[in-house]
Design an enzyme around this catalytic site. Structure first.
Site, PDB file in Angstrom:
ATOM      1  N   HIS A 174      47.660  47.786   5.274  1.00  0.00           N
ATOM      2  CA  HIS A 174      48.307  49.024   5.708  1.00  0.00           C
ATOM      3  C   HIS A 174      49.118  48.744   6.979  1.00  0.00           C
ATOM      4  O   HIS A 174      48.705  47.938   7.814  1.00  0.00           O
ATOM      5  CB  HIS A 174      47.252  50.113   5.966  1.00  0.00           C
ATOM      6  CG  HIS A 174      47.870  51.460   6.168  1.00  0.00           C
ATOM      7  ND1 HIS A 174      48.413  51.837   7.372  1.00  0.00           N
ATOM      8  CD2 HIS A 174      48.070  52.480   5.299  1.00  0.00           C
ATOM      9  CE1 HIS A 174      48.921  53.066   7.234  1.00  0.00           C
ATOM     10  NE2 HIS A 174      48.728  53.475   5.992  1.00  0.00           N
ATOM     11  N   GLY A 178      48.073  60.271   3.341  1.00  0.00           N
ATOM     12  CA  GLY A 178      47.272  60.336   4.564  1.00  0.00           C
ATOM     13  C   GLY A 178      46.863  61.766   4.861  1.00  0.00           C
ATOM     14  O   GLY A 178      45.947  62.310   4.235  1.00  0.00           O
ATOM     15  N   GLY A 179      47.573  62.399   5.778  1.00  0.00           N
ATOM     16  CA  GLY A 179      47.211  63.733   6.277  1.00  0.00           C
ATOM     17  C   GLY A 179      46.847  64.747   5.205  1.00  0.00           C
ATOM     18  O   GLY A 179      45.819  65.439   5.310  1.00  0.00           O
ATOM     19  N   GLU A 239      55.178  52.109   1.548  1.00  0.00           N
ATOM     20  CA  GLU A 239      55.043  53.093   2.618  1.00  0.00           C
ATOM     21  C   GLU A 239      56.020  52.775   3.751  1.00  0.00           C
ATOM     22  O   GLU A 239      55.715  51.939   4.622  1.00  0.00           O
ATOM     23  CB  GLU A 239      53.617  53.069   3.177  1.00  0.00           C
ATOM     24  CG  GLU A 239      52.547  53.393   2.170  1.00  0.00           C
ATOM     25  CD  GLU A 239      51.300  53.945   2.854  1.00  0.00           C
ATOM     26  OE1 GLU A 239      50.916  55.069   2.526  1.00  0.00           O
ATOM     27  OE2 GLU A 239      50.740  53.261   3.721  1.00  0.00           O
ATOM     28  N   GLU A 249      49.383  50.297   9.636  1.00  0.00           N
ATOM     29  CA  GLU A 249      48.635  50.498  10.884  1.00  0.00           C
ATOM     30  C   GLU A 249      47.763  49.286  11.192  1.00  0.00           C
ATOM     31  O   GLU A 249      47.565  48.931  12.354  1.00  0.00           O
ATOM     32  CB  GLU A 249      47.804  51.787  10.783  1.00  0.00           C
ATOM     33  CG  GLU A 249      48.709  53.015  10.890  1.00  0.00           C
ATOM     34  CD  GLU A 249      48.232  54.218  10.102  1.00  0.00           C
ATOM     35  OE1 GLU A 249      47.052  54.284   9.721  1.00  0.00           O
ATOM     36  OE2 GLU A 249      49.072  55.112   9.856  1.00  0.00           O
ATOM     37  N   ASN A 264      44.152  58.147   1.767  1.00  0.00           N
ATOM     38  CA  ASN A 264      43.745  57.252   2.852  1.00  0.00           C
ATOM     39  C   ASN A 264      43.348  58.148   4.021  1.00  0.00           C
ATOM     40  O   ASN A 264      44.208  58.720   4.685  1.00  0.00           O
ATOM     41  CB  ASN A 264      44.922  56.342   3.228  1.00  0.00           C
ATOM     42  CG  ASN A 264      44.607  55.479   4.441  1.00  0.00           C
ATOM     43  OD1 ASN A 264      43.470  55.462   4.926  1.00  0.00           O
ATOM     44  ND2 ASN A 264      45.612  54.777   4.950  1.00  0.00           N
ATOM     45  N   TRP A 265      42.046  58.263   4.231  1.00  0.00           N
ATOM     46  CA  TRP A 265      41.567  59.191   5.268  1.00  0.00           C
ATOM     47  C   TRP A 265      41.715  58.618   6.669  1.00  0.00           C
ATOM     48  O   TRP A 265      41.456  59.295   7.645  1.00  0.00           O
ATOM     49  CB  TRP A 265      40.096  59.548   5.001  1.00  0.00           C
ATOM     50  CG  TRP A 265      39.883  60.394   3.791  1.00  0.00           C
ATOM     51  CD1 TRP A 265      40.833  60.778   2.876  1.00  0.00           C
ATOM     52  CD2 TRP A 265      38.642  60.975   3.352  1.00  0.00           C
ATOM     53  NE1 TRP A 265      40.248  61.561   1.903  1.00  0.00           N
ATOM     54  CE2 TRP A 265      38.909  61.698   2.172  1.00  0.00           C
ATOM     55  CE3 TRP A 265      37.345  60.946   3.838  1.00  0.00           C
ATOM     56  CZ2 TRP A 265      37.912  62.390   1.479  1.00  0.00           C
ATOM     57  CZ3 TRP A 265      36.352  61.627   3.156  1.00  0.00           C
ATOM     58  CH2 TRP A 265      36.634  62.349   1.986  1.00  0.00           C
ATOM     59  N   LYS A 266      42.062  57.340   6.787  1.00  0.00           N
ATOM     60  CA  LYS A 266      42.218  56.680   8.088  1.00  0.00           C
ATOM     61  C   LYS A 266      40.970  56.916   8.942  1.00  0.00           C
ATOM     62  O   LYS A 266      39.879  57.028   8.396  1.00  0.00           O
ATOM     63  CB  LYS A 266      43.514  57.150   8.752  1.00  0.00           C
ATOM     64  CG  LYS A 266      44.712  57.006   7.795  1.00  0.00           C
ATOM     65  CD  LYS A 266      46.035  57.173   8.447  1.00  0.00           C
ATOM     66  CE  LYS A 266      47.131  56.999   7.407  1.00  0.00           C
ATOM     67  NZ  LYS A 266      48.473  57.082   7.950  1.00  0.00           N
ATOM     68  N   SER A 287      54.050  60.852   4.296  1.00  0.00           N
ATOM     69  CA  SER A 287      54.253  62.310   4.315  1.00  0.00           C
ATOM     70  C   SER A 287      54.326  62.928   2.911  1.00  0.00           C
ATOM     71  O   SER A 287      55.058  63.888   2.689  1.00  0.00           O
ATOM     72  CB  SER A 287      55.492  62.682   5.149  1.00  0.00           C
ATOM     73  OG  SER A 287      55.324  62.252   6.494  1.00  0.00           O
ATOM     74  N   GLY A 293      53.014  59.863   8.683  1.00  0.00           N
ATOM     75  CA  GLY A 293      52.513  60.788   9.703  1.00  0.00           C
ATOM     76  C   GLY A 293      53.597  61.491  10.495  1.00  0.00           C
ATOM     77  O   GLY A 293      53.325  62.092  11.528  1.00  0.00           O
TER      78      GLY A 293
HETATM   79  P1  13P Z   1      50.755  60.384   5.830  1.00  0.00           P
HETATM   80  O1  13P Z   1      50.615  60.930   4.431  1.00  0.00           O
HETATM   81  O2  13P Z   1      49.881  61.111   6.833  1.00  0.00           O
HETATM   82  O3  13P Z   1      52.177  60.286   6.245  1.00  0.00           O
HETATM   83  O4  13P Z   1      50.163  58.888   5.804  1.00  0.00           O
HETATM   84  C1  13P Z   1      50.631  58.011   4.830  1.00  0.00           C
HETATM   85  C2  13P Z   1      49.793  56.799   4.856  1.00  0.00           C
HETATM   86  O5  13P Z   1      49.854  56.013   5.779  1.00  0.00           O
HETATM   87  C3  13P Z   1      48.862  56.576   3.745  1.00  0.00           C
HETATM   88  O6  13P Z   1      48.338  55.305   3.775  1.00  0.00           O
END
Ligand code: 13P
Length: 248
Positions: A94, A233-234, A166, A96, A9-11, A212, A172
């Site tokens: 998600h 994510g990251g 999640e 967010e 997920n590149w956000k 993470s 994050g």
């Molecule tokens: P991180 O891997 O950056 O913690 O993000 C997880 C996430 O929200 C994937 O959708």
């Protein structure tokens, strides 16, 4: 045996040009991956991603979608728009989007139903806040999120669903849930699907962990009985790291 699915997920990161470059860098590193590899760039980067992923084993997913077919919904993206690009996956609900864009279990359910109506595979995100974990309501909350998201979804559709557990406190933050915590909640989700449908459906559904996930912890997480991969994510923004995860 369920296939492990590694989804990035590149956000709100990467421009269209950067999207092309990252997929080109990633493609040779994951060409022999046993795991399914999906990248989910932001909407404006999807055409570039689809183009760059042609001829590779990288699949492309979207980060969101609206539940109406078309019309006066400024800024929204329809299922048909995604399908026209050749996209087959869409992240829905998600945390967010729930936190910053007022998504609710009910809107997530409408989006899930629209995704299935159109033939898209939803990656449905669920998970508790730190406060909810400390209050001891994680299992109740996650079960409620899963049950509402799947209202009206048939067993056959549920078998083709990806659910990503999640925990919000692990997103994050560099603070991964322990393997035991992640496995426990993923099992709770599988048990819930078994109650809602039947155990064959529960055995077929893909349940990911997200929060993470990195190149160091992915192998242990994905080795758990009820964890079928990760929503990353990251670490999905670095080809070297994500390729390790995709090969875990
Ligand atoms: P991180 O891997 O950056 O913690 O993000 C997880 C996430 O929200 C994937 O959708």
């Amino acid at each position: 045996m369920r296939q492990i699915v590694a989804a990035g997920n590149w956000k709100m990161n990467m421009t269209p040009s950067e999207t092309k470059a990252l997929i080109s860098e990633l493609a040779p590193l994951v060409k022999d991956a046993k795991n399914k590899v999906i990248v989910c760039p932001t909407a404006v980067c999807l055409p570039a991603a689809v183009e760059a992923a042609k001829g590779t084993n990288i699949l492309v997913g979207a980060q969101n979608m609206y539940f109406e077919d078309k019309g006066a919904f400024t800024g929204e993206i329809s299922a048909d728009m995604l399908l026209d690009l050749g996209i087959k996956y869409v992240i829905l609900g998600h945390s967010e989007r729930r936190q910053y864009f007022a998504e609710t279990d009910e809107t997530v359910n409408k989006k899930v139903l629209k995704a299935f109506e159109k033939g898209l595979t939803p990656i449905i995100c669920v998970g508790e806040s730190l406060e909810q974990r400390e209050q001891g309501v994680t299992a109740d909350l996650v079960r409620m999120q899963v049950k509402i998201a799947l209202l009206g979804v048939t067993a056959d559709q549920a078998k083709n669903t990806i659910i990503a557990y999640e925990p919000i406190w692990a997103i994050g933050t560099g603070k991964t849930a322990t393997t035991e915590q992640a496995e426990e909640v993923c099992k709770t989700i599988r048990d819930c699907v078994c109650e809602l449908y039947d155990c064959a459906t529960a055995e077929a559904i893909t349940i990911q962990y997200g929060g993470s996930v990195n190149a160091k912890n992915s192998a242990e997480l994905f080795a758990q009985e009820n964890i079928d991969g990760g929503l990353v994510g990251g670490a999905s923004l670095k080809a070297a790291d994500f390729s390790v995860i995709a090969n875990s």
